[in-house]
Structure formats: C-alpha cells, structure tokens
Design a protein around this motif. Structure first.
Motif, PDB file in Angstrom:
ATOM      1  N   LEU A  40      -2.695  -6.422  -6.964  1.00 21.60           N
ATOM      2  CA  LEU A  40      -3.923  -6.985  -6.387  1.00 21.60           C
ATOM      3  C   LEU A  40      -3.901  -8.509  -6.446  1.00 21.60           C
ATOM      4  N   PHE A  41      -3.360  -9.064  -7.537  1.00 20.47           N
ATOM      5  CA  PHE A  41      -3.301 -10.518  -7.679  1.00 20.47           C
ATOM      6  C   PHE A  41      -2.397 -11.114  -6.598  1.00 20.47           C
ATOM      7  N   VAL A  42      -1.208 -10.511  -6.424  1.00 22.63           N
ATOM      8  CA  VAL A  42      -0.282 -10.998  -5.391  1.00 22.63           C
ATOM      9  C   VAL A  42      -0.936 -10.909  -4.011  1.00 22.63           C
ATOM     10  N   SER A  43      -1.614  -9.781  -3.726  1.00 20.08           N
ATOM     11  CA  SER A  43      -2.264  -9.608  -2.413  1.00 20.08           C
ATOM     12  C   SER A  43      -3.342 -10.665  -2.196  1.00 20.08           C
ATOM     13  N   THR A  44      -4.131 -10.940  -3.236  1.00 19.03           N
ATOM     14  CA  THR A  44      -5.222 -11.908  -3.100  1.00 19.03           C
ATOM     15  C   THR A  44      -4.674 -13.305  -2.833  1.00 19.03           C
ATOM     16  N   VAL A  45      -3.689 -13.722  -3.626  1.00 21.12           N
ATOM     17  CA  VAL A  45      -3.142 -15.075  -3.451  1.00 21.12           C
ATOM     18  C   VAL A  45      -2.504 -15.201  -2.063  1.00 21.12           C
ATOM     19  N   TRP A  46      -1.762 -14.184  -1.653  1.00 23.38           N
ATOM     20  CA  TRP A  46      -1.105 -14.216  -0.342  1.00 23.38           C
ATOM     21  C   TRP A  46      -2.144 -14.291   0.780  1.00 23.38           C
ATOM     22  N   THR A  47      -3.240 -13.515   0.645  1.00 28.68           N
ATOM     23  CA  THR A  47      -4.291 -13.533   1.662  1.00 28.68           C
ATOM     24  C   THR A  47      -4.941 -14.919   1.749  1.00 28.68           C
ATOM     25  N   LEU A  48      -5.250 -15.525   0.589  1.00 29.22           N
ATOM     26  CA  LEU A  48      -5.871 -16.849   0.609  1.00 29.22           C
ATOM     27  C   LEU A  48      -4.927 -17.881   1.215  1.00 29.22           C
ATOM     28  N   SER A  68       0.833  -1.208   0.000  1.00 27.24           N
ATOM     29  CA  SER A  68       0.000   0.000   0.000  1.00 27.24           C
ATOM     30  C   SER A  68       0.867   1.256   0.000  1.00 27.24           C
ATOM     31  N   CYS A  69       1.931   1.254   0.827  1.00 21.43           N
ATOM     32  CA  CYS A  69       2.813   2.424   0.883  1.00 21.43           C
ATOM     33  C   CYS A  69       3.489   2.641  -0.471  1.00 21.43           C
ATOM     34  N   ALA A  70       3.925   1.538  -1.115  1.00 25.18           N
ATOM     35  CA  ALA A  70       4.583   1.665  -2.414  1.00 25.18           C
ATOM     36  C   ALA A  70       3.623   2.268  -3.434  1.00 25.18           C
ATOM     37  N   VAL A  71       2.347   1.807  -3.411  1.00 25.66           N
ATOM     38  CA  VAL A  71       1.361   2.326  -4.360  1.00 25.66           C
ATOM     39  C   VAL A  71       1.153   3.828  -4.146  1.00 25.66           C
ATOM     40  N   VAL A  72       0.983   4.234  -2.883  1.00 30.93           N
ATOM     41  CA  VAL A  72       0.760   5.651  -2.582  1.00 30.93           C
ATOM     42  C   VAL A  72       1.969   6.477  -3.024  1.00 30.93           C
ATOM     43  N   LEU A  73       3.169   5.945  -2.753  1.00 31.25           N
ATOM     44  CA  LEU A  73       4.392   6.669  -3.092  1.00 31.25           C
ATOM     45  C   LEU A  73       4.518   6.845  -4.613  1.00 31.25           C
TER      46      LEU A  73
END
Ligand code: CUA
Length: 320
Positions: free
Chosen positions: A83-91, A30-35
């Motif tokens: 988003l794909f990386v976040s989703t897979v990691w969350t699952l 999230s920080c990287a995206v905002v930056l």
C-alpha cells in the motif's frame, strides 16, 4: 484489444503515459496479492494437521499453540509495504501529469453541451481565435492546454489514449492538457453520465504533423468558397433561412450559437458528435429526422422539401 480506440492501458502521449504505467503497476500488484492470498488459502485448506491429543476424559483442547500469529504479522507487513509503494507511486504520477513538460502550444476551450462538444481555439493562429465542434485537431509532440467548461450538466472529457478524465462542471473551469506523440485519430467520449444521449457524446482528436496542422488551421480560417453550383447556392439560402438561428458558419451571416459551429463541417469525419459517419446518406437522414438517429437531442425536425434537403446536403458538403 490493445489497439481498440478506448483501450486505456496503451496510450500515446506524455499526459497519459505515466498514468498507464501506474495502471499496469497497480494491476500487477493487485494480481500478485490475489495470487498470494489464493495460494496461502489453498495451502491452509489442504495441508494435513497433526492429530490433536485428547485428555484422559476424552476432551480435545480448544486452543492450539504454535506459530500462527507470526503469519499475521508477516501479512500486515507485506500489505503495508504494497500500500505504501502504491500510494507514493500514485502521488508521484499525479505530480508528473499535473503540468506539461513544455509550455503549451495554445489553449483549447472545450465546452460540454447535451450532447456535443464545442471547441474554441485560442492563440493557435495569429490573432484569430475560432470555434469548431466535435472534432479537434492538435499538432503532434506539442502539449495543448485544455480549459473545460459545461453549458448545462456535468460532463467529462475523456480521450483515454491522450489523458485521464477531467470533469466539465457548470460554473467552473477545469484545466487539463493533452499531447499526442504520433499522428492519428484518437477517440474521446464523455466520461460522466449526462442524460439520454451520453453514450453518443463522442469526439475525435486528430493529431496532425506540424505541417498538416498548419494546413488544417489555414483551412479553418479561410472564408467559405463561392458556390460552385446552383444546388450549393440554393442550399446556402436554405441554411440562412432555416438553420442560421442555431448554427454558425464563419464568413456568412449565420451566427447561431445554440448548436455546433458548422464552419468547414465537411472536413469532419462524423455527424452528431461521433454518432454517424459524415457522408451523403447519413447527412440526408440526419436532416430528415435528427430525432430518429439521436432521440432527445436538441435539434428539432425542420420541415424541408426533398429538393431543399438535397440542396442543403450539397451546401454542407461544400464546406471543406
Ligand atoms: Cu456528456 Cu456524458
């Protein structure tokens, strides 16, 4: 900050650690995206554009040709990947914390009440299940299964160092587990607004060494010690007459189930579900006026003479 009792980004057990890694990872993404967005926005605002050329009538063109659309596609691709990386990691994390890595040592049936925690130990001591309240002990390095229920409204079991939140929902049983990987006292807190004293619905999870846990179990199962003084004996009589309809003390006729089980009450560090330290001054004040310390709670003001209250304090403090 990182050693604050409710700081959930530094955890101490196998049920919480994968979630913590995910939390830090998503925070970094999230920080990287905002930056990146901020840098691109600043660059777009401050860069110098080439002058537009007007036609012979002095009009400026409304459309600009150039590589702008390419940036949209690059942005969509990067966002989709993140988003794909976040989703897979969350699952993956949800799957990893669904079941403990080993068979649980025993089951703790936790029931949320307005505003305290009932805890029943099932299978911890050979053939002897028992109930306590607001302070639970677990052995280090062993998963403990939690069965979470509610006696009234929705609460949520949240000991952030040990596991994520799981709600306690009236009419159903939710299952979770905790494991502590080092000895210590871990604070828990009701994580779902449940009424006036929601903020004073805390619990302590004490992680003991295996030997320390066995000692604690043995103390829990022991019958109350005989009264060592007339004051303690008098307090026991006051308790049976005035308190026993709501509270239980194992090994005595007191079997009330409406309020917290007070067997071995003196072994607990806090009063009234983490509201006050469990010492003589606060205990006497609590017995004098529970509504002053925790307004709205279910314990009424029980009229007691000063002498009866002092005896009751002596008796409760004898329940080690
Ligand atoms: Cu129980 Cu909030």
């Amino acid at each position: 900050m990182s050693d604050g009792p409710m700081f959930y980004l530094a955890t101490a057990g196998a049920s919480a650690d994968p979630v913590t890694r995910l939390g830090w990872g998503l925070l970094a993404i999230s920080c990287a995206v905002v930056l990146i967005v901020a840098i691109l926005l600043a660059w777009a605002l401050w860069r110098r554009r080439p002058e537009l050329a007007s036609d012979p009538q002095g009009r400026l063109p409304v459309a600009r040709t150039g590589p702008g659309l390419r940036w949209v596609w690059i942005g969509v691709a990067i966002s989709t990947l993140a988003l794909f990386v976040s989703t897979v990691w969350t699952l993956q994390t949800l799957a990893a914390v669904r079941h403990p890595p080993r068979a649980p040592a025993f089951t703790l049936q936790i029931t949320g009440h307005d505003w305290w925690w009932e805890a029943r130990y099932v299978g911890a001591a050979q053939g002897q299940d028992f109930t306590t309240a607001n302070e639970i002990h677990v052995p280090v390095g062993q998963p403990v299964r939690l069965e979470l229920r509610s006696a009234d409204v929705i609460h949520s079991f949240w000991a952030p160092k040990l596991a994520g939140k799981t709600d306690l929902i009236p009419g159903r049983t939710n299952v979770a587990w905790i494991e502590a990987d080092r000895p210590g006292v871990y604070r828990g807190q009701c994580g779902e607004y449940c009424g006036l004293e929601h903020a004073r619905m805390a619990l302590q999870v004490v992680a003991d060494t295996p030997a320390g846990f066995q000692d604690w179990l043995a103390r829990q199962l022991a019958a109350p010690a005989p009264a060592v003084s007339p004051s303690v004996a008098a307090g026991a009589a006051v308790f049976q007459a005035r308190c026993a309809a709501c509270h239980a003390i194992r090994g005595t006729p007191a079997e009330g189930i409406y309020g917290p089980d007070l067997s071995h009450f003196a072994g607990r560090a806090t009063l009234a579900a983490g509201t006050q330290p469990n010492d003589t001054v606060h205990l006497a004040a609590w017995l004098a006026d529970p509504q002053a310390l925790k307004p709205g709670n279910e314990m009424p003001r029980v009229p007691l003479t000063d002498g009866d209250r002092a005896s009751l304090v002596a008796y409760l403090q004898s329940l080690k």
